[in-house]
Design an enzyme around this catalytic site. Structure first.
Site, PDB file in Angstrom:
ATOM      1  N   LYS A 110       0.828  -1.213   0.000  1.00  0.00           N
ATOM      2  CA  LYS A 110       0.000   0.000   0.000  1.00  0.00           C
ATOM      3  C   LYS A 110       0.855   1.254   0.000  1.00  0.00           C
ATOM      4  O   LYS A 110       0.449   2.265  -0.556  1.00  0.00           O
ATOM      5  CB  LYS A 110      -0.978  -0.011   1.174  1.00  0.00           C
ATOM      6  CG  LYS A 110      -2.014  -1.101   0.983  1.00  0.00           C
ATOM      7  CD  LYS A 110      -3.335  -0.825   1.609  1.00  0.00           C
ATOM      8  CE  LYS A 110      -4.368  -1.798   1.047  1.00  0.00           C
ATOM      9  NZ  LYS A 110      -5.254  -2.357   2.032  1.00  0.00           N
ATOM     10  N   LYS A 192      -4.823 -11.470  -7.251  1.00  0.00           N
ATOM     11  CA  LYS A 192      -6.089 -11.730  -6.544  1.00  0.00           C
ATOM     12  C   LYS A 192      -7.176 -10.736  -6.977  1.00  0.00           C
ATOM     13  O   LYS A 192      -6.873  -9.597  -7.341  1.00  0.00           O
ATOM     14  CB  LYS A 192      -5.895 -11.722  -5.021  1.00  0.00           C
ATOM     15  CG  LYS A 192      -5.597 -10.380  -4.435  1.00  0.00           C
ATOM     16  CD  LYS A 192      -5.702 -10.416  -2.920  1.00  0.00           C
ATOM     17  CE  LYS A 192      -5.611  -8.980  -2.429  1.00  0.00           C
ATOM     18  NZ  LYS A 192      -5.906  -8.728  -1.069  1.00  0.00           N
ATOM     19  N   LYS A 195     -10.957  -5.069  -4.864  1.00  0.00           N
ATOM     20  CA  LYS A 195     -11.890  -3.955  -5.043  1.00  0.00           C
ATOM     21  C   LYS A 195     -11.299  -2.866  -5.917  1.00  0.00           C
ATOM     22  O   LYS A 195     -12.010  -2.172  -6.635  1.00  0.00           O
ATOM     23  CB  LYS A 195     -12.187  -3.331  -3.683  1.00  0.00           C
ATOM     24  CG  LYS A 195     -13.151  -4.096  -2.830  1.00  0.00           C
ATOM     25  CD  LYS A 195     -13.264  -3.402  -1.484  1.00  0.00           C
ATOM     26  CE  LYS A 195     -13.873  -4.300  -0.442  1.00  0.00           C
ATOM     27  NZ  LYS A 195     -13.584  -3.859   0.913  1.00  0.00           N
TER      28      LYS A 195
HETATM   29  P1  AMP Z   1     -10.820  -6.362   2.109  1.00  0.00           P
HETATM   30  O1  AMP Z   1     -11.625  -6.198   0.883  1.00  0.00           O
HETATM   31  O2  AMP Z   1      -9.352  -6.297   1.824  1.00  0.00           O
HETATM   32  O3  AMP Z   1     -11.256  -5.517   3.268  1.00  0.00           O
HETATM   33  O4  AMP Z   1     -11.026  -7.882   2.545  1.00  0.00           O
HETATM   34  C1  AMP Z   1     -12.073  -8.361   3.325  1.00  0.00           C
HETATM   35  C2  AMP Z   1     -11.995  -9.865   3.496  1.00  0.00           C
HETATM   36  O5  AMP Z   1     -12.120 -10.522   2.222  1.00  0.00           O
HETATM   37  C3  AMP Z   1     -10.676 -10.369   4.108  1.00  0.00           C
HETATM   38  O6  AMP Z   1     -10.923 -11.451   4.963  1.00  0.00           O
HETATM   39  C4  AMP Z   1      -9.903 -10.814   2.911  1.00  0.00           C
HETATM   40  O7  AMP Z   1      -8.944 -11.812   3.226  1.00  0.00           O
HETATM   41  C5  AMP Z   1     -10.994 -11.362   1.994  1.00  0.00           C
HETATM   42  N1  AMP Z   1     -10.605 -11.243   0.572  1.00  0.00           N
HETATM   43  C6  AMP Z   1     -10.324 -10.110  -0.116  1.00  0.00           C
HETATM   44  N2  AMP Z   1     -10.009 -10.384  -1.409  1.00  0.00           N
HETATM   45  C7  AMP Z   1     -10.108 -11.729  -1.540  1.00  0.00           C
HETATM   46  C8  AMP Z   1      -9.923 -12.633  -2.652  1.00  0.00           C
HETATM   47  N3  AMP Z   1      -9.587 -12.196  -3.866  1.00  0.00           N
HETATM   48  N4  AMP Z   1     -10.114 -13.956  -2.419  1.00  0.00           N
HETATM   49  C9  AMP Z   1     -10.473 -14.408  -1.185  1.00  0.00           C
HETATM   50  N5  AMP Z   1     -10.664 -13.619  -0.115  1.00  0.00           N
HETATM   51  C10 AMP Z   1     -10.491 -12.294  -0.276  1.00  0.00           C
END
Ligand code: AMP
Ligand code: TRP
Length: 325
Positions: A110, A192, A195
């Site tokens: 980041k 991966k 968002k």
């Molecule tokens: P975030 O969007 O980074 O706040 O992630 C929220 C949750 O979603 C966390 O537990 C992440 O580990 C999970 N997560 C985010 N992106 C992925 C992805 N591409 N595949 C699986 N889990 C994800």
């Protein structure tokens, strides 16, 4: 078992968030003592718009409910409504070595991505996450694979605290889904799904059917047209098979068999129909919730009250152990 997890209100949640994290939460709420949080203080460590932050918090709260979290079975709340999270983060900051924070992959990624906005909050992000978890004496944290390093840090802090001030925290375990711990981008299956990549590579959980179909049909695959799981050589089709399997409750082997002799076009068509069918009720539920802010805010208020009660108790114990009043 005590469970805690959260997502940042930074944009629409996608299939990765759902399959990596939320789907587990929905199963866990049936049996365990669960707290799920909208982690707004984490969201402001990267550039954000203060005028739309509250809308994003509301949107994510509706998404949680629409995806299947039930306020009768778990507590749902907004992190910044329980001030103890920041108090504990400050206290834990005094026992985390600086080197551990600088080592975190997410901090490095980041700060590279937002080189104009490397604030101390971004470095301290994992301390706040450790506080979120430890404040409730959490035993297990359902997350996707990318958050495991932060959980390791949380475990280290809990151990250090216990050693220094006497046994206080349970050492929390990460809880990863057996399948779907990382859902990959549809356009670049080596990255991966994220968002920040809200173009063709990422399918929102509440996306409209036309878009879902378009994105699945144009997902990157290989050229041999054989529907077979092989993460190394066929990462694109393997990612689609994982998604298919998780939404259909069939094993990958069963799906491979079903599509034997058929081409990627047929498979992608079936997958988009499956997704559209499974996601339609969630989309409708979210639209209803968005029209009913009073209901949603009353659920969040109730959740914050429940969380606060637990947090206040832990803080009395911690202040006491650390020689504070
Ligand atoms: P975030 O969007 O980074 O706040 O992630 C929220 C949750 O979603 C966390 O537990 C992440 O580990 C999970 N997560 C985010 N992106 C992925 C992805 N591409 N595949 C699986 N889990 C994800
Ligand atoms: N850091 C997590 C993410 O980016 C979000 C988060 C904050 C979290 N606090 C947490 C997840 C506590 C689990 C438990 O996805």
């Amino acid at each position: 078992m005590k469970i805690f997890s959260g997502i940042r209100p930074t944009g629409d949640i996608h299939l990765g968030n759902y399959l990596g994290a939320i789907k587990q939460w929905i199963e866990l709420q049936e049996k365990e003592d669960c707290l799920f949080c909208v982690v707004d203080w984490h969201a402001i460590t990267t550039p954000y718009d203060e005028k739309t932050l509250q809308d994003k918090i509301f949107d994510l709260s509706c998404s949680y409910l629409a995806a299947g979290l039930d306020p009768k079975k778990c507590s749902l709340f907004i992190q910044s409504q329980v001030k103890e999270h920041s108090e504990l983060a400050w206290l834990l900051g005094t026992i985390i070595p600086l080197g551990e924070l600088k080592r975190m992959t997410q901090f490095k990624d980041k700060s590279q991505k937002h080189s104009e906005y490397i604030n101390a909050g971004l470095l301290n992000y994992p301390i706040l996450m450790a506080a979120d978890i430890l404040l409730y004496k959490t035993e297990a944290v359902p997350i996707g694979k990318d958050q495991v390093q932060h959980l390791e840090l949380t475990r280290n802090v809990a151990e250090k605290f216990n050693k220094k001030y006497g046994k206080t925290f349970i050492i929390p375990k990460p809880m990863l889904p057996k399948q779907g711990a990382v859902i990959m981008s549809l356009t670049d299956p080596n990255k991966k799904m994220s968002k920040s990549d809200d173009g063709k590579g990422c399918i929102g959980l509440f996306e409209n059917p036309k878009e879902i179909e378009k994105k699945i049909m144009s997902a990157t695959t290989d050229s041999d047209n054989e529907i077979r799981y092989d993460l190394e050589k066929k990462s694109g089709i393997s990612n689609l098979l994982t998604i298919y399997s998780l939404f259909s409750n069939q094993t990958i082997k069963q799906i491979e068999k079903e599509f034997k002799g058929k081409g990627y076009g047929d498979f992608k068509k079936s997958l988009s129909q499956l997704l559209i069918k499974k996601l339609e009720p969630l989309r409708i539920k979210k639209q209803d919730l968005m029209k009913n802010p009073d209901l949603v805010y009353s659920i969040l208020d109730k959740g914050a009250k429940e969380a606060r009660k637990k947090a206040e108790q832990t803080m009395i114990e911690i202040r006491n152990k650390m020689g504070l009043k």
